[in-house]
Design a protein around this motif. Structure first.
Motif, short mmCIF file in Angstrom:
data_model
loop_
_atom_site.label_atom_id
_atom_site.label_comp_id
_atom_site.label_asym_id
_atom_site.label_seq_id
_atom_site.Cartn_x
_atom_site.Cartn_y
_atom_site.Cartn_z
N SER A 71 0.83 -1.20 0.00
CA SER A 71 0.00 0.00 0.00
C SER A 71 0.87 1.26 0.00
N TYR A 72 1.89 1.27 0.85
CA TYR A 72 2.79 2.43 0.88
C TYR A 72 3.51 2.60 -0.45
N ASP A 73 4.00 1.51 -1.00
CA ASP A 73 4.71 1.58 -2.28
C ASP A 73 3.80 2.14 -3.38
N GLU A 74 2.54 1.74 -3.37
CA GLU A 74 1.59 2.24 -4.35
C GLU A 74 1.30 3.73 -4.13
N GLN A 75 1.15 4.13 -2.88
CA GLN A 75 0.92 5.55 -2.59
C GLN A 75 2.11 6.38 -3.06
N LYS A 76 3.30 5.89 -2.80
CA LYS A 76 4.51 6.61 -3.22
C LYS A 76 4.57 6.69 -4.74
N ALA A 77 4.27 5.61 -5.41
CA ALA A 77 4.30 5.60 -6.87
C ALA A 77 3.27 6.58 -7.45
#
Length: 93
Positions: A71-77
Motif C-alpha cells: 500500500s505504501y509503495d503504491e501511494q509513493k508511486a
C-alpha cells in the motif's frame, strides 16, 4: 503530524513519540528520495496518508506487513506520477 500518526496507530501514550517522530522523518525522507516534494506539502492529505502508512509498516511488527508495504509503495508511486508533487516536469528548475 505526530498526533495524526499516533491516532492512526491507536497510541495514546507519549512513550513512543521519539520513535514515531523518527518514522515520520524517515517517511518524508523516503518520499523525498523518490522525488516527491514534501517540504511545503506536509499537511497535504495524500502526503499525510503515505506517512501514516509508512509508520504502520515500520512501527512494531504488524501482522499485515506485506499488505501495508504494498500500500505504501503504491501511494509513493502515485505521488511520483502526480502533477504538483514532483519537480521533474519543471523546465526552469
Amino acid at each position: 503530524m505526530l498526533e495524526k500518526v499516533k491516532l492512526a496507530l491507536r497510541i495514546k501514550t507519549t512513550a513512543f513519540d521519539s520513535e514515531i517522530e523518527d518514522l515520520i522523518s524517515a517517511a518524508l525522507a523516503d518520499l523525498g528520495i523518490a522525488g516527491v516534494l514534501t517540504g511545503e506539502k506536509e499537511n497535504d492529505p495524500l502526503i499525510t496518508r503515505a506517512v501514516i502508512t509508512y509508520c504502520k509498516v515500520n512501527f512494531g511488527e504488524p501482522d499485515d506487513y506485506e499488505h501495508l508495504k504494498a500500500s505504501y509503495d503504491e501511494q509513493k508511486a502515485q505521488l511520483q506520477m502526480a502533477t504538483n508533487y514532483t519537480d521533474w516536469g519543471d523546465i526552469d528548475g
